[in-house]
Enzyme design. Structure first.
Site, PDB file in Angstrom:
ATOM      1  N   SER A 123     -28.531   2.285   2.795  1.00 16.42           N
ATOM      2  CA  SER A 123     -28.408   0.685   2.963  1.00 16.42           C
ATOM      3  C   SER A 123     -28.330   0.180   1.425  1.00 16.42           C
ATOM      4  O   SER A 123     -28.608   0.979   0.379  1.00 16.42           O
ATOM      5  CB  SER A 123     -29.748   0.041   3.409  1.00 16.42           C
ATOM      6  OG  SER A 123     -29.814   0.446   4.720  1.00 16.42           O
TER       7      SER A 123
HETATM    8  N1  SAH Z   1     -32.801   5.463   5.232  1.00 18.96           N
HETATM    9  C1  SAH Z   1     -31.694   6.515   4.838  1.00 18.96           C
HETATM   10  C2  SAH Z   1     -30.584   5.682   5.689  1.00 18.96           C
HETATM   11  C3  SAH Z   1     -30.492   6.113   6.799  1.00 18.96           C
HETATM   12  S1  SAH Z   1     -29.065   5.959   7.586  1.00 18.96           S
HETATM   13  C4  SAH Z   1     -31.594   6.257   3.247  1.00 18.96           C
HETATM   14  O1  SAH Z   1     -32.237   5.828   2.562  1.00 18.96           O
HETATM   15  O2  SAH Z   1     -30.690   6.810   2.866  1.00 18.96           O
HETATM   16  C5  SAH Z   1     -29.767   6.516   9.384  1.00 18.96           C
HETATM   17  C6  SAH Z   1     -29.935   7.860   9.401  1.00 18.96           C
HETATM   18  O3  SAH Z   1     -30.552   8.244  10.594  1.00 18.96           O
HETATM   19  C7  SAH Z   1     -28.786   8.970   9.201  1.00 18.96           C
HETATM   20  O4  SAH Z   1     -29.061   9.876   8.556  1.00 18.96           O
HETATM   21  C8  SAH Z   1     -29.040   9.435  10.723  1.00 18.96           C
HETATM   22  O5  SAH Z   1     -28.469  10.858  10.969  1.00 18.96           O
HETATM   23  C9  SAH Z   1     -30.399   9.353  11.346  1.00 18.96           C
HETATM   24  N2  SAH Z   1     -30.407   9.104  12.712  1.00 18.96           N
HETATM   25  C10 SAH Z   1     -29.836   8.588  13.685  1.00 18.96           C
HETATM   26  N3  SAH Z   1     -30.385   8.775  14.842  1.00 18.96           N
HETATM   27  C11 SAH Z   1     -31.482   9.513  14.851  1.00 18.96           C
HETATM   28  C12 SAH Z   1     -32.568   9.903  15.548  1.00 18.96           C
HETATM   29  N4  SAH Z   1     -32.372   9.768  16.746  1.00 18.96           N
HETATM   30  N5  SAH Z   1     -33.487  10.733  14.989  1.00 18.96           N
HETATM   31  C13 SAH Z   1     -33.587  10.934  13.755  1.00 18.96           C
HETATM   32  N6  SAH Z   1     -32.713  10.467  12.856  1.00 18.96           N
HETATM   33  C14 SAH Z   1     -31.584   9.678  13.133  1.00 18.96           C
END
Ligand code: SAH
Length: 189
Positions: free
Chosen positions: A41
């Site tokens: 983000s």
């Molecule tokens: N907070 C992160 C950005 C996250 S993007 C940062 O600071 O970089 C969202 C993330 O959630 C992705 O890496 C994706 O792979 C993960 N994700 C999506 N569905 C998920 C699930 N069911 N369980 C765990 N992680 C998940």
């Protein structure tokens, strides 16, 4: 913004959390790709969500969606312990390398479906979800401690409401909308 948070925010180099060719763009306040179709983000939103979680050093935090580890660093800095769950092994590995390098020893990592939370370490004082489900996963709500706060984007792909869910001492949950946001989807197993 709280002074300590502001200081940490300006000291943490976001370019460390993204790969080439995005490093040069990392100082801009915009989302960036982190591979596997996922994004980090914009920094201002990460800081805002951190602030809304009202963290202190006694808190145990559950994070869903480790991604690059950028948000995880904020959580680890301002809480006691962080349990973070990511579904993509490679992202978990890289995030861990970065956060180890930065010296964080209060983070526990897991690859799996974050929709299920992390029952062995529940309840959590705080829960931060950085991928969007269509509805609040019931197990996450269950694993939130009385007096706890969860920040979670909820809604269809492309557009969601960022919610602040609070649970009172008696275990009654209520929610308040903070913002309109666009997160990647929370993918279930
Ligand atoms: N907070 C992160 C950005 C996250 S993007 C940062 O600071 O970089 C969202 C993330 O959630 C992705 O890496 C994706 O792979 C993960 N994700 C999506 N569905 C998920 C699930 N069911 N369980 C765990 N992680 C998940």
């Amino acid at each position: 913004m709280d002074e300590k948070l502001r200081q940490f925010f300006s000291s943490l180099d976001r370019s460390f959390f993204v790969d080439e060719p995005y490093k040069v763009l990392s100082s801009l306040d915009r989302p960036l790709p982190i591979g596997h179709g996922q994004t980090i983000s914009q920094p201002s939103l990460v800081a805002y969500m951190t602030e809304q979680l009202e963290l202190n050093k006694t808190h145990t935090v559950l994070e869903i969606g480790t991604g690059s580890g950028y948000q995880t660093a904020f959580l680890a800095e301002f809480s006691g312990k962080v349990y973070t769950v990511e579904r993509i092994e490679e992202l978990r590995r890289k995030a861990r390398e970065r956060l180890d390098f930065l010296g964080y020893r209060n983070i526990y990592y897991r690859v799996g479906d974050g929709t299920l939370g992390w029952a062995e370490h529940a309840p959590f004082d705080r829960i931060m979800v950085t991928a969007a489900p269509k509805e609040i996963p019931s197990l996450l709500l269950e694993q939130l401690a009385p007096g706890g706060i969860m920040i979670i984007p909820v809604g269809p792909q492309g557009w969601q409401e960022l919610l602040k869910v609070t649970k009172d001492k008696n275990g009654m949950a209520s929610e308040r909308k903070l913002l309109d946001v666009a997160f990647v989807a929370l993918v279930r197993k």
